[in-house]
Design an enzyme around this catalytic site. Structure first.
Site, PDB file in Angstrom:
ATOM      1  N   ASP A 163       8.101  -7.445   3.722  1.00 48.50           N
ATOM      2  CA  ASP A 163       7.015  -6.470   3.579  1.00 48.50           C
ATOM      3  C   ASP A 163       7.339  -5.281   4.478  1.00 48.50           C
ATOM      4  OD1 ASP A 163       4.781  -5.267   2.596  1.00 48.50           O
ATOM      5  OD2 ASP A 163       3.349  -6.738   3.357  1.00 48.50           O
ATOM      6  N   ASP A 164       6.757  -4.115   4.133  1.00 52.35           N
ATOM      7  CA  ASP A 164       7.134  -2.923   4.893  1.00 52.35           C
ATOM      8  C   ASP A 164       6.429  -2.822   6.228  1.00 52.35           C
ATOM      9  OD1 ASP A 164       4.564  -1.372   4.353  1.00 52.35           O
ATOM     10  OD2 ASP A 164       5.289  -1.778   2.332  1.00 52.35           O
ATOM     11  N   GLY A 171      -3.641   9.337  -2.556  1.00 54.69           N
ATOM     12  CA  GLY A 171      -5.095   9.366  -2.387  1.00 54.69           C
ATOM     13  C   GLY A 171      -5.806   9.062  -3.680  1.00 54.69           C
ATOM     14  N   CYS A 222      -3.461  12.617   2.112  1.00 49.88           N
ATOM     15  CA  CYS A 222      -3.742  13.296   0.855  1.00 49.88           C
ATOM     16  C   CYS A 222      -2.477  13.798   0.190  1.00 49.88           C
ATOM     17  CB  CYS A 222      -4.672  14.478   1.095  1.00 49.88           C
ATOM     18  SG  CYS A 222      -6.186  14.014   1.928  1.00 49.88           S
ATOM     19  N   SER A 229       5.544  -1.503  -2.559  1.00 48.11           N
ATOM     20  CA  SER A 229       6.180  -0.650  -1.553  1.00 48.11           C
ATOM     21  C   SER A 229       7.367  -1.314  -0.853  1.00 48.11           C
ATOM     22  CB  SER A 229       5.143  -0.193  -0.533  1.00 48.11           C
ATOM     23  OG  SER A 229       4.471  -1.308  -0.009  1.00 48.11           O
ATOM     24  N   ASN A 279      -3.685  18.324   3.912  1.00 42.60           N
ATOM     25  CA  ASN A 279      -3.182  16.964   4.086  1.00 42.60           C
ATOM     26  C   ASN A 279      -2.874  16.775   5.558  1.00 42.60           C
ATOM     27  OD1 ASN A 279       0.011  15.385   3.275  1.00 42.60           O
ATOM     28  ND2 ASN A 279      -1.896  14.458   3.876  1.00 42.60           N
ATOM     29  N   GLY A 280      -3.517  15.797   6.187  1.00 33.44           N
ATOM     30  CA  GLY A 280      -3.249  15.545   7.599  1.00 33.44           C
ATOM     31  C   GLY A 280      -4.525  15.335   8.367  1.00 33.44           C
TER      32      GLY A 280
HETATM   33  P1  AMP Z   1      -2.504  -5.682   6.537  1.00 38.59           P
HETATM   34  O1  AMP Z   1      -2.882  -6.614   5.451  1.00 38.59           O
HETATM   35  O2  AMP Z   1      -3.708  -5.051   7.170  1.00 38.59           O
HETATM   36  O3  AMP Z   1      -1.571  -6.274   7.544  1.00 38.59           O
HETATM   37  O4  AMP Z   1      -1.724  -4.481   5.858  1.00 38.59           O
HETATM   38  C1  AMP Z   1      -0.366  -4.591   5.536  1.00 38.59           C
HETATM   39  C2  AMP Z   1      -0.115  -4.044   4.170  1.00 38.59           C
HETATM   40  O5  AMP Z   1      -0.711  -2.749   4.026  1.00 38.59           O
HETATM   41  C3  AMP Z   1       1.372  -3.895   3.902  1.00 38.59           C
HETATM   42  O6  AMP Z   1       1.649  -4.607   2.717  1.00 38.59           O
HETATM   43  C4  AMP Z   1       1.613  -2.404   3.724  1.00 38.59           C
HETATM   44  O7  AMP Z   1       2.382  -2.140   2.564  1.00 38.59           O
HETATM   45  C5  AMP Z   1       0.238  -1.782   3.587  1.00 38.59           C
HETATM   46  N1  AMP Z   1       0.046  -0.602   4.458  1.00 38.59           N
HETATM   47  C6  AMP Z   1       0.705  -0.252   5.547  1.00 38.59           C
HETATM   48  N2  AMP Z   1       0.224   0.891   6.086  1.00 38.59           N
HETATM   49  C7  AMP Z   1      -0.791   1.278   5.304  1.00 38.59           C
HETATM   50  C8  AMP Z   1      -1.698   2.391   5.306  1.00 38.59           C
HETATM   51  N3  AMP Z   1      -1.647   3.317   6.246  1.00 38.59           N
HETATM   52  N4  AMP Z   1      -2.617   2.471   4.320  1.00 38.59           N
HETATM   53  C9  AMP Z   1      -2.679   1.536   3.373  1.00 38.59           C
HETATM   54  N5  AMP Z   1      -1.860   0.460   3.319  1.00 38.59           N
HETATM   55  C10 AMP Z   1      -0.920   0.317   4.266  1.00 38.59           C
END
Ligand code: AMP
Length: 514
Positions: free
Chosen positions: A357-358, A38, A12, A295, A113-114
């Site tokens: 990707d992150d 959020g 949040c 991101s 938040n948490g």
């Molecule tokens: P996935 O498709 O399930 O592998 O999710 C990976 C993608 O979700 C990446 O592009 C991240 O930027 C994003 N992501 C990573 N952690 C979260 C999170 N906690 N909530 C929402 N999106 C996320």
């Protein structure tokens, strides 16, 4: 005590202001800057000479406050607000914060938040004593603990309640006479204090919200601290000295906005360093680097700069696909990804691409991206991830819910590469991540929580412990025992029994990612 993990995960954004004639409008602007934290619901409570008034609703802030009169109705020079991200189990309006409690001795608004690790046991005990809850969010627990405390003053009651809740929390409260912020002993979530030119004080989850309202950073709230703001200014006290910073590394990797600073570290710059380090750790011959919007754009720029390759725009994100429209089934989740991202054929055709990707959670996004780029004519697709593999759930407020949903929990890097269909796959190392963020706090992992990567949780897992241990394979459990012994994470007696004998966790899908 076992708990359905999906019901209570929350991420949040908090914002509050004290001492500005347009307090609720400023809170609206502040929350707008925190909307990425959020999108399921939002609310504001204002305080006009001790009279608290609130409005809250489901959806984006612009929807909740689409009628200008709602803001105008929230009069007073003080206000707090909240934007909420929650998972499928708890999406009703009853869970939208701030909660406004009306007591015979004064009103109190509260938001959080948490995620608490001992919420279910506290709640069960409170209910057994006669407490009645209106929501299934863990935020209400704090108020019951405050009201039941036998301490003489409000501050002492609050301190004893804060000692009773465990896990990740940044709380923001508004009484008739003060605005109060409090952080858990590990400071999992960020919380910053700012000051406006007119002398108004602002509390916000991220510094980008301070910038939006023109407030200057006064100080970051530290683990175990309580900040009280009233007409005399601000005071910071502590409710515990047993603290150790372990701020959530996912805030730096994915969650926070790039223009925010967390403990003085700019999020964009940290991501850029992660990308540069990734280029050194996981080099590959290619024609260009592309980042997954939004991101991963910072990390992509770092990777490109360090590798000397052009940083191209090979993927476009449709900015108008709200997260709320993406339904939590695998099929629709894939549909959501298709709606969200397109490949730029003219850029990627015939090229060897490095995609940054992150993170990889379930692998859905990466799989889809590789397919998109191949369909658009890319000759090679190399995935590079600017964080280590996510192998363990988060119990402190990030929506990485169950081990089974995390592809890296059960698959090796090579198996993930095969699943997503990339030509190669490489992750940033844990040391690379810690060095790139560069917090350098005198605490494990430089002051970061990295439990999602190595299972070393900074606190006891309380209600989650049995279920978590049951979800692990034997080698993992043996490895985690070392951490656990050092840090008293698990209860000794429960280690003695074999956690695999407890029932396996129910896996309910949580909503697709933003
Ligand atoms: P996935 O498709 O399930 O592998 O999710 C990976 C993608 O979700 C990446 O592009 C991240 O930027 C994003 N992501 C990573 N952690 C979260 C999170 N906690 N909530 C929402 N999106 C996320």
């Amino acid at each position: 005590m076992s708990v359905e993990l999906e019901d209570i995960h929350e991420e949040c954004g908090l914002f509050g202001v004290w001492g500005h004639p347009d307090a609720s409008r400023l809170t609206y602007f502040g929350l707008h800057a925190l909307q990425h934290r959020g999108q399921e619901g939002a609310g504001i409570v204002s305080n006009e000479n001790g009279k608290l008034t609130g409005h809250r609703g489901l959806g984006l802030l612009t929807k909740v406050f689409s009628d200008e009169r709602e803001i105008a109705r929230l009069r007073g020079d003080r206000a707090i607000g909240h934007v909420r991200y929650a998972t499928s189990g708890s999406t009703g309006v009853d869970n939208i914060q701030p909660f406004l409690f009306r007591f015979h001795d004064g009103d109190i608004a509260l938001c959080h938040n948490g995620n608490l690790t001992n919420c279910v046991s506290l709640r069960t005990a409170l209910e057994d004593e006669g407490a009645i809850f209106h929501s299934n969010s863990d935020t209400e627990v704090l108020m019951h603990l405050i009201r039941r405390s036998d301490k003489p003053t409000f501050m002492e009651k609050l301190k004893s309640a804060l000692m009773a809740v465990h896990g990740g929390f940044a709380y923001l409260l508004m009484t008739e006479h003060a605005m109060i912020g409090a952080l858990d002993p590990n400071g999992f979530r960020p919380l910053s204090l700012g000051r406006m030119t007119n002398g108004a004080y602002v509390l916000a989850s991220e510094t980008c919200a301070l910038d939006t309202v023109g407030a200057e950073l006064v100080r970051n709230i530290r683990p175990g601290e309580i900040v009280v703001i009233d007409d005399d200014g601000y005071r910071i006290t502590r409710y515990t000295d047993d603290t150790q910073l372990a701020i959530c590394s996912m805030e730096f990797i994915y969650f926070a906005r790039p223009d925010s600073n967390i403990y003085g570290i700019n999020v964009h710059s940290a991501r850029k360093r992660m990308g540069a380090r990734l280029a050194h750790e996981q080099p590959v011959e290619a024609d260009m680097v592309i980042g997954v919007p939004n991101s991963s754009l910072s990390a992509a720029s770092g990777y490109a700069e360090a590798s000397g390759l052009p940083n191209e725009m090979g993927l476009i994100k449709n900015q108008y696909v709200a997260r709320t429209f993406i339904q939590p089934t695998q099929e629709l989740r894939e549909q959501g990804v298709r709606m969200k991202l397109s490949a730029v054929r003219g850029v990627v055709k015939g090229k060897r691409i490095i995609v940054i990707d992150d993170s990889i959670v379930r692998g859905t996004t990466s799989k889809r991206i590789v397919r998109l780029l191949r369909e658009a004519g890319a000759s090679e697709v190399h995935m590079r991830i600017s964080s280590p593999p996510l192998r363990y759930p988060c119990f402190y407020g990030i929506d990485i819910s169950t081990t089974r949903e995390l592809i890296a929990a059960t698959k090796s890097a090579e198996e993930i590469r095969e699943y997503i269909g990339a030509d190669s796959l490489g992750f940033l190392s844990l040391d690379g991540l810690i060095d790139s963020i560069g917090l350098h706090e005198n605490a494990p992992y430089g002051g970061l929580c990295v439990a999602y990567f190595n299972g070393d949780y900074p606190t006891a897992l309380d209600d989650y412990e049995q279920e978590f241990l049951a979800s692990l394979g034997k080698p993992d459990r043996a490895r985690l025992m070392t951490y656990a012994r050092e840090r008293s994470i698990y209860h000794d007696n429960e280690f003695a029994s074999d956690p695999t004998t407890t029932p396996a966790p129910t896996v309910t899908p949580s909503p697709a990612h933003a």
